[in-house]
Design an enzyme around this catalytic site. Structure first.
Site, PDB file in Angstrom:
ATOM      1  N   ASP A 250       0.815  -1.214   0.000  1.00 46.10           N
ATOM      2  CA  ASP A 250       0.000   0.000   0.000  1.00 46.10           C
ATOM      3  C   ASP A 250       0.844   1.258   0.000  1.00 46.10           C
ATOM      4  OD1 ASP A 250      -2.048   1.796   0.175  1.00 46.10           O
ATOM      5  OD2 ASP A 250      -2.797   1.122   2.115  1.00 46.10           O
TER       6      ASP A 250
ATOM      7  N   ASP B 165      -1.147   6.808  -6.586  1.00 51.47           N
ATOM      8  CA  ASP B 165      -1.408   5.689  -5.693  1.00 51.47           C
ATOM      9  C   ASP B 165      -1.595   4.413  -6.499  1.00 51.47           C
ATOM     10  OD1 ASP B 165      -2.104   4.286  -3.289  1.00 51.47           O
ATOM     11  OD2 ASP B 165      -4.208   4.453  -3.871  1.00 51.47           O
TER      12      ASP B 165
END
Length: 440
Positions: free
Chosen positions: A113, A321
């Site tokens: 992540d 992201d």
């Protein structure tokens, strides 16, 4: 790296790892690569063989739209008074990575992540934990595991920590009210290089979760934070990888037979023809995230200006992201982009059966979509149709963008597929290079 953390934090993070470590020397001079497994790949424990490819794509779109809310510090602050700064969806990341923890090595599979920092896994004893298919990590079985005392410098790296019996403890609360709590500790992390030679990093700060609950999947073992904060895996590697990492994400249509790659150190360097680089920025209020400045996007020859945002950098306006599928943009920009796309697409409008996306067309052989270019500061990134449109049903394709009113914009992973993307944290730059990621 002062753009992301204080010099003291940086020095401490590096000192934690580079103590007579072969891994540090190997990673810095040679570099290494690990597999980055999409959660819908047959290689993933999350893989559901009963789902169709289109069902998997639609599930990813739903996770993407949900995930954007967890990047909003205002929304996140309402979750819990003890919530940590890096509040993201607990089970919304799209990629997984395998690593081993402790001595002897104990393998875990965690969500990779770039939108969070802490590396954590469920640990024994675990009286209030979510059900997990794989065995739990037992810190007593590791010769190199150490808890930190409350006055340890490592404990001070956490934005919020508590003390119990002079053991430093953490709590991370997520936007969907999931949470993890446990001991702040250190242990050796070992990564399996694709060359076959494991690379170990001793004294890595981790979270040993003894109380974890919420929407976490029972097939995962925690989260591997790759964000910009001082406790992420990337920041703790520090100078051992020269402050560099990169990845190459395979297209949606190629997941079944290929895994994406995550590169560190010398292997992460992006160079040669076609490289486009832009400044990598930081925010005091959102220090976890990697932030860029998107000046505009072009649809064919029509250039659409991208506005400001509330990221707190004074310049940057969009988070990059790997865990968000769609590219999320403000309402007004999305409206202008949609109009420009509609004016230039040669095809018939259609409806997304799921109702998630609003700019859709019939997937016929004569459908022609316009070229779209993302104009970052100093970098004009020319996107292919696989970066700008997704097929959501047998006969419908949709623009892979969604709108938001939160003020938080995200450059998602569909837009990054078939690009080698390098994060040069020490050099404060991010680079894109068009690449066939199925052969990288």
């Amino acid at each position: 790296m002062a753009a992301f953390q204080s010099p003291l934090s940086l020095a401490l993070a590096i000192a934690l790892l580079c103590v007579s470590s072969f891994g540090c020397i190997y990673a810095r001079k040679v570099g290494f690569t690990v597999d980055l497994i999409h959660r819908d790949s047959p290689l993933s424990p999350f893989y559901n063989s009963e789902e169709t490819d289109l069902q998997r794509i639609n599930n990813a779109l739903r996770r993407s739209i949900s995930r954007v809310h967890h990047f909003d510090p205002i929304a996140a602050a309402s979750v819990s008074p003890k919530a940590a700064e890096s509040d993201v969806t607990s089970n919304g990341g799209e990629y997984l990575m395998s690593l081993s923890l402790g001595t002897p090595p104990f393998k875990i599979m965690g969500i990779a992540d770039t939108g969070s920092d802490l590396i954590w896994t469920q640990c024994k004893p675990c009286e209030r934990c979510y059900k997990q298919v794989d065995p739990l990590f037992d810190p007593k079985s590791s010769k190199t595991y150490r808890d930190f005392s409350c006055d340890a410098r490592q404990c001070s790296l956490l934005d919020q920590s508590t003390c119990s019996g002079n053991i430093c403890q953490y709590r991370y609360s997520y936007g969907d009210r999931s949470y993890t709590m446990g001991n702040v500790a250190s242990d050796t992390i070992t990564l399996d290089s694709t060359t076959g030679s494991p690379v170990s990093f001793p004294k890595t700060v981790i979270g040993c979760g003894h109380e974890n609950d919420g929407t976490f999947s029972d097939k995962g073992s925690g989260i591997v934070g790759l964000g910009a904060g001082p406790l992420s895996l990337i920041s703790q590697m520090g100078s051992s990888v020269g402050g560099k990492f990169s990845y190459c994400l395979v297209p949606l249509s190629s997941r079944a037979g290929n895994s994406s790659k995550l590169n560190f150190g010398g292997n992460a360097v992006v160079s040669g023809p076609g490289v486009q680089s832009t400044p990598l920025l930081s925010s005091e209020t959102m220090s976890t995230f990697y932030i860029l400045t998107l000046e505009a996007m072009s649809v064919g020859n029509e250039r659409i200006k991208f506005g400001d945002s509330s990221l707190g950098t004074g310049e940057g306006n969009i988070i990059i992201d790997s865990g968000t599928t769609l590219t999320i943009v403000p309402d007004d920009f999305f409206s202008n982009l949609s109009t420009a796309v509609g004016n230039q697409v040669e095809g018939r409008r259609a409806e997304d059966p799921s109702g998630l996306l609003s700019v859709c067309y019939s997937a016929t052989s004569d459908l022609k979509v316009p070229a779209i270019t993302a104009h970052f500061t100093g970098a004009d990134v020319k996107l292919e149709p696989i970066n700008t449109f997704v097929q959501v049903s047998d006969d419908v394709v949709c623009l892979a963008f969604a709108s938001t009113t939160s003020g938080i914009s995200i450059y998602g992973n569909v837009a990054q597929m078939n690009f080698l993307v390098e994060y040069n944290i020490q050099g404060k730059s991010l680079s894109f290079k068009p690449t066939d990621c199925t052969t990288k």
